[in-house]
Design an enzyme around this catalytic site. Structure first.
Site, PDB file in Angstrom:
ATOM      1  N   ASP A   9       0.822  -1.210   0.000  1.00 20.18           N
ATOM      2  CA  ASP A   9       0.000   0.000   0.000  1.00 20.18           C
ATOM      3  C   ASP A   9       0.855   1.259   0.000  1.00 20.18           C
ATOM      4  O   ASP A   9       1.948   1.271   0.565  1.00 20.18           O
ATOM      5  CB  ASP A   9      -0.893  -0.034   1.252  1.00 20.18           C
ATOM      6  CG  ASP A   9      -2.136   0.821   1.092  1.00 20.18           C
ATOM      7  OD1 ASP A   9      -2.321   1.416   0.020  1.00 20.18           O
ATOM      8  OD2 ASP A   9      -2.914   0.888   2.050  1.00 20.18           O
ATOM      9  N   ASN A  57     -10.536  -2.702  -6.723  1.00 21.22           N
ATOM     10  CA  ASN A  57      -9.690  -1.782  -7.496  1.00 21.22           C
ATOM     11  C   ASN A  57     -10.242  -1.472  -8.894  1.00 21.22           C
ATOM     12  O   ASN A  57      -9.837  -0.501  -9.528  1.00 21.22           O
ATOM     13  CB  ASN A  57      -8.247  -2.301  -7.628  1.00 21.22           C
ATOM     14  CG  ASN A  57      -7.424  -2.156  -6.360  1.00 21.22           C
ATOM     15  OD1 ASN A  57      -6.484  -2.894  -6.129  1.00 21.22           O
ATOM     16  ND2 ASN A  57      -7.783  -1.193  -5.512  1.00 21.22           N
TER      17      ASN A  57
HETATM   18  C1  FPP Z   1      -1.863   0.234  -3.387  1.00 22.89           C
HETATM   19  O1  FPP Z   1      -1.393   1.570  -3.422  1.00 22.89           O
HETATM   20  C2  FPP Z   1      -1.303  -0.506  -4.495  1.00 22.89           C
HETATM   21  C3  FPP Z   1      -2.020  -1.034  -5.523  1.00 22.89           C
HETATM   22  C4  FPP Z   1      -3.479  -0.914  -5.643  1.00 22.89           C
HETATM   23  C5  FPP Z   1      -1.360  -1.725  -6.626  1.00 22.89           C
HETATM   24  C6  FPP Z   1      -0.145  -2.535  -6.290  1.00 22.89           C
HETATM   25  C7  FPP Z   1       0.478  -2.915  -7.552  1.00 22.89           C
HETATM   26  C8  FPP Z   1       1.796  -2.935  -7.795  1.00 22.89           C
HETATM   27  C9  FPP Z   1       2.852  -2.659  -6.809  1.00 22.89           C
HETATM   28  C10 FPP Z   1       2.148  -3.227  -9.202  1.00 22.89           C
HETATM   29  C11 FPP Z   1       3.156  -4.242  -9.336  1.00 22.89           C
HETATM   30  C12 FPP Z   1       2.694  -5.594  -9.318  1.00 22.89           C
HETATM   31  C13 FPP Z   1       3.188  -6.510 -10.161  1.00 22.89           C
HETATM   32  C14 FPP Z   1       2.907  -7.944  -9.943  1.00 22.89           C
HETATM   33  C15 FPP Z   1       4.019  -6.097 -11.292  1.00 22.89           C
HETATM   34  P1  FPP Z   1      -2.450   2.736  -3.584  1.00 22.89           P
HETATM   35  O2  FPP Z   1      -2.535   3.089  -5.020  1.00 22.89           O
HETATM   36  O3  FPP Z   1      -3.731   2.346  -2.928  1.00 22.89           O
HETATM   37  O4  FPP Z   1      -1.729   3.864  -2.786  1.00 22.89           O
HETATM   38  P2  FPP Z   1      -2.422   5.042  -1.992  1.00 22.89           P
HETATM   39  O5  FPP Z   1      -3.192   4.410  -0.878  1.00 22.89           O
HETATM   40  O6  FPP Z   1      -1.266   5.840  -1.515  1.00 22.89           O
HETATM   41  O7  FPP Z   1      -3.275   5.789  -2.978  1.00 22.89           O
END
Ligand code: FPP
Length: 226
Positions: A9, A57
């Protein structure tokens, strides 16, 4: 520790703080995942499960969803050789029929090519713990004799994680302290570790701290230690 699971996250906030588009945060998150896999291997962890995309998501902007899907597809294409060479078995859990047919094909091909690996990277994609449990229940209801008794093992073998041990430790970055529908069944006896560090900044020192904290815990699994 055999199995580490991570809720990666904070990619969005990492990007916002740098005045970059959110997708750059996810890209940096993918690099952090790469590094984390190496920390795990060096520490003797044999399974790493990461929450890359939840059933919720899909509600994000079209741009962010398509960017994440491209990132995943790029990860698969660019990592194939390295994963095979490094003995990494790739596996996806989640409602994969939600993904494009092209991505489903790429995933299946990579799973097949890497099936001999002795370290397992499990990527949760269009994954929700409740959704996985409901799909498992539906599978069980469709058995030849639906009235036969059902054991916990029978149930677990219908989950996407069949054959994968339960996680020992679940890490969530970026200061949130929630499970957010991740590995609901499998987390029954897991330890939790929360850190304020944003996922793209999760480095070796943070990994070591999490493992050290875990090593100090007394795991009773509901029983009593003598
Ligand atoms: C949460 O951060 C993260 C995600 C929803 C996506 C996670 C995906 C990756 C790290 C991509 C890589 C994966 C692979 C397998 C290549 P957020 O966007 O919710 O962050 P925030 O809470 O700060 O907005």
């Amino acid at each position: 520790m055999e199995h580490l699971a991570v809720i990666m996250d904070g990619n969005g906030r990492w990007a916002e703080r740098r005045h970059l588009p959110r997708l750059m945060g996810h890209r940096a998150g993918a690099d952090a995942l790469d590094r984390c896999m190496h920390y795990c291997k060096a520490a003797g962890v044999r399974y790493l499960t990461v929450y890359a995309f939840s059933t919720e998501n899909w509600k994000r902007s079209e741009d962010e969803v398509s960017g994440l899907m491209k990132l995943l597809s790029g990860f698969i294409a660019s990592k194939e050789k390295t994963l095979v060479k490094e003995g990494v078995r790739f596996r996806v859990i989640g409602r994969r029929t939600d993904l494009s047919e092209k991505l489903q094909g790429e995933i299946a091909a990579l799973e097949e090519k890497t099936k001999g690996g002795d370290f397992t990277l499990v990527v949760a994609l269009s994954y929700g713990g409740r959704d996985e449990i409901v799909r498992a229940a539906a599978k069980l209801a469709g058995r030849a004799d639906p009235s036969a008794p059902v054991t916990e093992q029978d149930f677990a073998s219908c989950l996407d994680t069949a054959g994968i041990p339960d996680p020992d430790l679940i890490i969530r970055t970026s200061g949130e302290q929630r499970i957010s529908n991740f590995l609901l069944w499998q987390a029954a006896y897991a330890e939790f570790y929360f850190t304020d560090v944003l996922w793209p900044d999760f480095d070796q020192a943070e990994f070591d701290k999490a493992l050290e904290s875990y090593s100090k815990r007394e795991r009773r699994m509901g029983g009593r230690l003598k």
